[in-house]
Design a protein around this motif. Structure first.
Motif, PDB file in Angstrom:
ATOM      1  N   SER A 132       0.821  -1.209   0.000  1.00 33.16           N
ATOM      2  CA  SER A 132       0.000   0.000   0.000  1.00 33.16           C
ATOM      3  C   SER A 132       0.852   1.255   0.000  1.00 33.16           C
ATOM      4  CB  SER A 132      -0.925   0.029   1.230  1.00 33.16           C
ATOM      5  OG  SER A 132      -1.798  -1.075   1.223  1.00 33.16           O
ATOM      6  N   VAL A 133       2.177   1.086   0.182  1.00 34.82           N
ATOM      7  CA  VAL A 133       3.099   2.229   0.195  1.00 34.82           C
ATOM      8  C   VAL A 133       4.352   1.840  -0.584  1.00 34.82           C
ATOM      9  CG1 VAL A 133       4.354   3.899   1.611  1.00 34.82           C
ATOM     10  CG2 VAL A 133       2.302   2.819   2.519  1.00 34.82           C
ATOM     11  N   VAL A 134       4.768   2.700  -1.503  1.00 34.47           N
ATOM     12  CA  VAL A 134       6.018   2.469  -2.225  1.00 34.47           C
ATOM     13  C   VAL A 134       6.854   3.743  -2.222  1.00 34.47           C
ATOM     14  CG1 VAL A 134       5.022   0.720  -3.755  1.00 34.47           C
ATOM     15  CG2 VAL A 134       5.088   3.102  -4.496  1.00 34.47           C
ATOM     16  N   GLY A 135       8.168   3.561  -2.221  1.00 32.93           N
ATOM     17  CA  GLY A 135       9.090   4.676  -2.376  1.00 32.93           C
ATOM     18  C   GLY A 135       9.668   4.636  -3.772  1.00 32.93           C
TER      19      GLY A 135
ATOM     20  N   TYR B 188       0.152  10.961  -3.775  1.00 35.20           N
ATOM     21  CA  TYR B 188       1.606  11.146  -3.669  1.00 35.20           C
ATOM     22  C   TYR B 188       1.912  11.951  -2.410  1.00 35.20           C
ATOM     23  CZ  TYR B 188       6.207  13.223  -4.596  1.00 35.20           C
ATOM     24  OH  TYR B 188       7.508  13.639  -4.485  1.00 35.20           O
ATOM     25  N   LEU B 189       3.045  11.636  -1.795  1.00 33.00           N
ATOM     26  CA  LEU B 189       3.484  12.375  -0.610  1.00 33.00           C
ATOM     27  C   LEU B 189       4.972  12.617  -0.713  1.00 33.00           C
ATOM     28  CD1 LEU B 189       2.680  13.605   2.097  1.00 33.00           C
ATOM     29  CD2 LEU B 189       2.938  11.374   3.153  1.00 33.00           C
ATOM     30  N   ASP B 190       5.357  13.891  -0.723  1.00 29.95           N
ATOM     31  CA  ASP B 190       6.771  14.234  -0.832  1.00 29.95           C
ATOM     32  C   ASP B 190       7.420  14.177   0.544  1.00 29.95           C
ATOM     33  OD1 ASP B 190       9.255  15.995  -1.110  1.00 29.95           O
ATOM     34  OD2 ASP B 190       8.536  15.893  -3.174  1.00 29.95           O
ATOM     35  N   ILE B 191       8.586  13.555   0.620  1.00 29.13           N
ATOM     36  CA  ILE B 191       9.273  13.395   1.902  1.00 29.13           C
ATOM     37  C   ILE B 191       9.669  14.751   2.484  1.00 29.13           C
ATOM     38  CG2 ILE B 191      11.458  12.561   2.905  1.00 29.13           C
ATOM     39  CD1 ILE B 191       9.216  10.465   2.672  1.00 29.13           C
ATOM     40  N   THR B 192       9.869  15.763   1.639  1.00 30.21           N
ATOM     41  CA  THR B 192      10.137  17.106   2.155  1.00 30.21           C
ATOM     42  C   THR B 192       8.967  17.590   2.993  1.00 30.21           C
ATOM     43  OG1 THR B 192      11.543  17.661   0.263  1.00 30.21           O
ATOM     44  CG2 THR B 192      10.645  19.490   1.518  1.00 30.21           C
ATOM     45  N   ASN B 193       7.738  17.350   2.534  1.00 35.77           N
ATOM     46  CA  ASN B 193       6.558  17.753   3.299  1.00 35.77           C
ATOM     47  C   ASN B 193       6.417  16.926   4.573  1.00 35.77           C
ATOM     48  OD1 ASN B 193       5.919  19.647   1.351  1.00 35.77           O
ATOM     49  ND2 ASN B 193       4.590  18.257   0.210  1.00 35.77           N
ATOM     50  N   VAL B 194       6.750  15.638   4.489  1.00 35.76           N
ATOM     51  CA  VAL B 194       6.735  14.793   5.695  1.00 35.76           C
ATOM     52  C   VAL B 194       7.692  15.364   6.732  1.00 35.76           C
ATOM     53  CG1 VAL B 194       7.379  12.522   6.611  1.00 35.76           C
ATOM     54  CG2 VAL B 194       6.071  12.679   4.486  1.00 35.76           C
ATOM     55  N   TYR B 195       8.884  15.736   6.281  1.00 35.72           N
ATOM     56  CA  TYR B 195       9.878  16.321   7.193  1.00 35.72           C
ATOM     57  C   TYR B 195       9.353  17.600   7.835  1.00 35.72           C
ATOM     58  CZ  TYR B 195      14.028  18.893   8.683  1.00 35.72           C
ATOM     59  OH  TYR B 195      14.929  19.623   9.421  1.00 35.72           O
TER      60      TYR B 195
ATOM     61  N   LYS C 118      15.641  20.981   2.326  1.00 32.36           N
ATOM     62  CA  LYS C 118      16.864  20.291   2.735  1.00 32.36           C
ATOM     63  C   LYS C 118      17.086  19.085   1.840  1.00 32.36           C
ATOM     64  CE  LYS C 118      17.076  21.806   7.527  1.00 32.36           C
ATOM     65  NZ  LYS C 118      17.437  21.414   8.897  1.00 32.36           N
ATOM     66  N   SER C 119      18.326  18.641   1.789  1.00 31.77           N
ATOM     67  CA  SER C 119      18.656  17.474   0.981  1.00 31.77           C
ATOM     68  C   SER C 119      18.110  16.217   1.650  1.00 31.77           C
ATOM     69  CB  SER C 119      20.165  17.354   0.811  1.00 31.77           C
ATOM     70  OG  SER C 119      20.777  17.022   2.052  1.00 31.77           O
ATOM     71  N   LEU C 120      17.955  15.161   0.862  1.00 27.93           N
ATOM     72  CA  LEU C 120      17.477  13.895   1.411  1.00 27.93           C
ATOM     73  C   LEU C 120      18.457  13.355   2.433  1.00 27.93           C
ATOM     74  CD1 LEU C 120      15.372  11.672   1.397  1.00 27.93           C
ATOM     75  CD2 LEU C 120      16.563  10.612  -0.529  1.00 27.93           C
ATOM     76  N   SER C 121      19.746  13.550   2.195  1.00 27.09           N
ATOM     77  CA  SER C 121      20.762  13.093   3.137  1.00 27.09           C
ATOM     78  C   SER C 121      20.606  13.792   4.487  1.00 27.09           C
ATOM     79  CB  SER C 121      22.160  13.345   2.565  1.00 27.09           C
ATOM     80  OG  SER C 121      23.158  12.919   3.470  1.00 27.09           O
ATOM     81  N   THR C 122      20.352  15.111   4.446  1.00 24.01           N
ATOM     82  CA  THR C 122      20.171  15.877   5.686  1.00 24.01           C
ATOM     83  C   THR C 122      18.922  15.419   6.421  1.00 24.01           C
ATOM     84  OG1 THR C 122      21.281  17.794   4.717  1.00 24.01           O
ATOM     85  CG2 THR C 122      19.893  18.197   6.650  1.00 24.01           C
ATOM     86  N   ILE C 123      17.838  15.205   5.680  1.00 25.77           N
ATOM     87  CA  ILE C 123      16.586  14.754   6.295  1.00 25.77           C
ATOM     88  C   ILE C 123      16.781  13.394   6.952  1.00 25.77           C
ATOM     89  CG2 ILE C 123      14.225  14.006   5.800  1.00 25.77           C
ATOM     90  CD1 ILE C 123      14.109  16.175   3.643  1.00 25.77           C
ATOM     91  N   CYS C 124      17.498  12.485   6.274  1.00 21.72           N
ATOM     92  CA  CYS C 124      17.794  11.168   6.863  1.00 21.72           C
ATOM     93  C   CYS C 124      18.582  11.329   8.153  1.00 21.72           C
ATOM     94  CB  CYS C 124      18.597  10.319   5.883  1.00 21.72           C
ATOM     95  SG  CYS C 124      17.596   9.465   4.673  1.00 21.72           S
TER      96      CYS C 124
ATOM     97  N   ALA D  50      15.733   4.780  -2.228  1.00 27.58           N
ATOM     98  CA  ALA D  50      14.292   4.498  -2.254  1.00 27.58           C
ATOM     99  C   ALA D  50      13.811   3.972  -0.909  1.00 27.58           C
ATOM    100  CB  ALA D  50      13.978   3.497  -3.366  1.00 27.58           C
ATOM    101  N   HIS D  51      14.612   3.097  -0.296  1.00 25.65           N
ATOM    102  CA  HIS D  51      14.199   2.477   0.974  1.00 25.65           C
ATOM    103  C   HIS D  51      14.065   3.502   2.093  1.00 25.65           C
ATOM    104  CE1 HIS D  51      13.885  -0.420   4.210  1.00 25.65           C
ATOM    105  NE2 HIS D  51      14.923   0.125   4.795  1.00 25.65           N
ATOM    106  N   CYS D  52      14.952   4.497   2.119  1.00 29.24           N
ATOM    107  CA  CYS D  52      14.908   5.470   3.216  1.00 29.24           C
ATOM    108  C   CYS D  52      13.615   6.283   3.201  1.00 29.24           C
ATOM    109  CB  CYS D  52      16.120   6.393   3.175  1.00 29.24           C
ATOM    110  SG  CYS D  52      16.068   7.631   1.866  1.00 29.24           S
ATOM    111  N   LEU D  53      12.967   6.397   2.026  1.00 32.03           N
ATOM    112  CA  LEU D  53      11.684   7.099   1.955  1.00 32.03           C
ATOM    113  C   LEU D  53      10.640   6.382   2.809  1.00 32.03           C
ATOM    114  CD1 LEU D  53      11.560   7.764  -1.915  1.00 32.03           C
ATOM    115  CD2 LEU D  53      12.423   9.297  -0.145  1.00 32.03           C
ATOM    116  N   LEU D  54      10.654   5.047   2.756  1.00 31.37           N
ATOM    117  CA  LEU D  54       9.730   4.260   3.585  1.00 31.37           C
ATOM    118  C   LEU D  54      10.042   4.423   5.063  1.00 31.37           C
ATOM    119  CD1 LEU D  54       9.595   0.875   1.588  1.00 31.37           C
ATOM    120  CD2 LEU D  54       7.962   2.766   1.498  1.00 31.37           C
ATOM    121  N   GLU D  55      11.335   4.424   5.407  1.00 29.26           N
ATOM    122  CA  GLU D  55      11.732   4.546   6.808  1.00 29.26           C
ATOM    123  C   GLU D  55      11.304   5.893   7.388  1.00 29.26           C
ATOM    124  OE1 GLU D  55      13.230   2.382   8.844  1.00 29.26           O
ATOM    125  OE2 GLU D  55      13.404   0.773   7.389  1.00 29.26           O
TER     126      GLU D  55
END
Length: 524
Positions: free
Chosen positions: A33-36, A136-143, A160-166, A200-205
């Motif tokens: 039900s969720v994919v990155g 769709y859900l952008d990880i920037t908005n989740v952050y 912020k960069s994906l690396s910084t968000i992680c 891709a996996h870190c989006l799910l995390e």
């Protein structure tokens, strides 16, 4: 993503339509039900007038049921080699995935990826391409939502960069060494596949952290007021409270009851996510498992959609007319930059020009990881004073401290006339290879005695005399925590003279020493 508490990530490279991995991918898309989503392509040239061809598409699936040895709730990543699989065999499944109302798609600024992906498929005769991702859900908005919940007040939207968000959400930063590697080359290296899968996996995390936050704050299954059947939610609430959910039988009944509720509740979401005049029959999508209730809530409240306009599908051209350059001038410029491929000249620390013979480097943000590797082998390697330095700041720091500026930024090479023989362009992408390149280029002498002799945090030197356990405990008070398990091991502690960070010769130290002995081939 704690490596000690989680199973190794399951990654499948899909390079053939008749492979077991291809069949597994199609099964996974019916059990998630969720994919990155993420995509990779060959780096774009400055004057490129067409969209790049996507080389690799990453799909990370969080499974609702066991599949191929992966348990329900865990994730599996599929790397689709778009250079090997006929795109016509992927087009329909991918279109259904992107538009399916039953699957929430996660991405990081995915609109550009979608533009390039659509162009890639269109170029192979799969017309029309893709113009919609919904929900769709952008990880920037989740952050940003997580930051708002964390601080309890409205905060400005942060880019912020994906690396910084992680780093902030998951506690570790993604390495971006391979971001600009040539993804069109085959075969892909193990490092490239790992890099792509983690992106891709870190989006799910990150999304799971967000989901847990919402559950803890009362937006759980028991408190949902937006269900089509509120009475059914109350019944599930009692089951959830009165039984141990870890019990397999109760869990199965709980999930089955939840599925019945979701099948009714989510019909509204399906209608909501379809534009007027754009009704898509349910039969056009693969049969998928319904979203659970909290996911339905997240989709209703936080999701958005990506819709491409015709203008998005056209490569942007500069409004300003570019000055025509003669082929002679262009060739001259290329030859001028070629000289940086091999180091030529005398280093600023060379005794023949008054230097002290001690190599010193300044690593810009593009090779910041190289700075730590150089420190580990005992070489003085500084980083810029500020996080986003201007070229002039870098040049002034290198000139003032008599360092060679290491970079991968070709633009910096234009300033070579300001600091002659003090700029070098690093060719390698991986840190270990970069380290060997610098050692060879500047003919650095590395010995085993030098390993781990500098502070990896600040580049400082260690106090010459080691500290006892008692001295280390006193030095660490209010500054650094020393694990109590070290107190009875009679270890020696070392402290940085600059930042006062404490180090000890434990397992990590010995592993690091052995690593650099192997990398630098010091045992040969």
């Amino acid at each position: 993503m704690d490596a000690q508490s989680r199973e190794p990530l399951k990654v499948h490279l899909v390079s053939s339509s008749d492979s077991p991995e291809f069949a597994l991918l199609n099964q996974a898309l019916t059990r998630t039900s969720v994919v990155g989503l993420d995509a990779e392509w060959k780096p774009i040239r400055a004057q490129q007038t067409s969209f790049p061809a996507v080389s690799l598409l990453q799909i990370a699936c969080q499974l609702n049921a066991e599949l191929g040895g992966v348990e329900s709730g865990d994730s599996v990543v599929f790397l689709l080699d778009l250079f090997s699989i006929p795109l016509s065999l992927l087009w329909e499944s991918l279109r259904d995935l992107l538009a399916s109302p039953d699957i929430l798609k996660l991405g990081f600024r995915f609109k550009q990826d979608l533009v390039y992906l659509s162009s890639t498929f269109c170029s192979q005769g799969c017309d029309p391409g893709f113009d919609k991702v919904d929900p769709y859900l952008d990880i920037t908005n989740v952050y940003n939502h997580l930051q708002h919940k964390k601080h309890g007040r409205s905060i400005s939207k942060q880019i912020k960069s994906l690396s910084t968000i992680c780093g902030e959400v998951l506690g570790f930063s993604l390495s971006k060494e391979l971001q600009c590697s040539d993804w069109s080359c085959r075969p892909l290296t193990e490092e490239q596949m790992t890099y792509a899968a983690l992106d891709a996996h870190c989006l799910l995390e990150i999304f799971n952290v967000f989901r847990e936050k919402i559950l803890k704050e009362g937006n759980s299954l028991a408190n949902t007021a937006e269900l089509s059947f509120p009475g059914a939610a109350l019944g599930l609430k009692e089951v959830f409270r009165e039984h141990d959910v870890s019990n397999k039988i109760v869990t199965m009944r709980f999930c089955q009851a939840s599925s019945i509720v979701q099948a009714s509740a989510y019909s509204d979401v399906t209608r909501m996510t379809t534009l007027p005049g754009e009704m898509i029959p349910e039969s056009s999508y693969k049969s998928t498992m319904p979203m659970d209730e909290i996911l339905v809530k997240i989709v209703k409240k936080y999701s958005e959609k990506i819709l491409l306009k015709e203008s998005d599908k056209m490569p942007k051209t500069s409004k300003k007319k570019a000055k025509k350059r003669s082929s002679t001038n262009r060739i001259c410029k290329e030859k001028q930059l070629e000289k940086f491929d091999e180091w030529q000249g005398v280093s600023p620390w060379d005794p023949s020009i008054g230097g002290d013979g001690c190599p010193r480097f300044l690593c810009d943000i593009m090779v910041e990881g190289l700075a730590k590797h150089l420190r580990c082998v005992g070489i003085d390697a500084a980083i810029p004073y500020s996080k986003k330095p201007e070229p002039r700041e870098l040049i002034e720091q290198a000139r003032k401290e008599k360092r060679v500026l290491l970079t991968r930024d070709a633009k910096l090479l234009r300033h070579e006339y300001l600091i002659t023989n003090q700029i070098y362009k690093v060719k390698s992408l991986l840190k270990n290879e970069q380290l060997l390149e610098v050692i060879k280029t500047f003919q650095l002498k590395i010995s085993e005695d030098q390993l781990m002799s500098r502070c990896t945090k600040c580049n400082g030197r260690f106090i010459q005399k080691p500290l006892s356990t008692e001295e280390a405990i006193h030095a660490a008070k209010g500054f650094q925590r020393i694990p109590s398990c070290l107190f009875n091991k009679n270890l020696e502690f070392w402290q940085c003279m600059d930042c006062h960070q404490l180090y000890w010769e434990g397992t990590q130290y010995h592993n690091a020493v052995q690593k650099f002995i192997d990398v630098c081939k010091l045992s040969d």
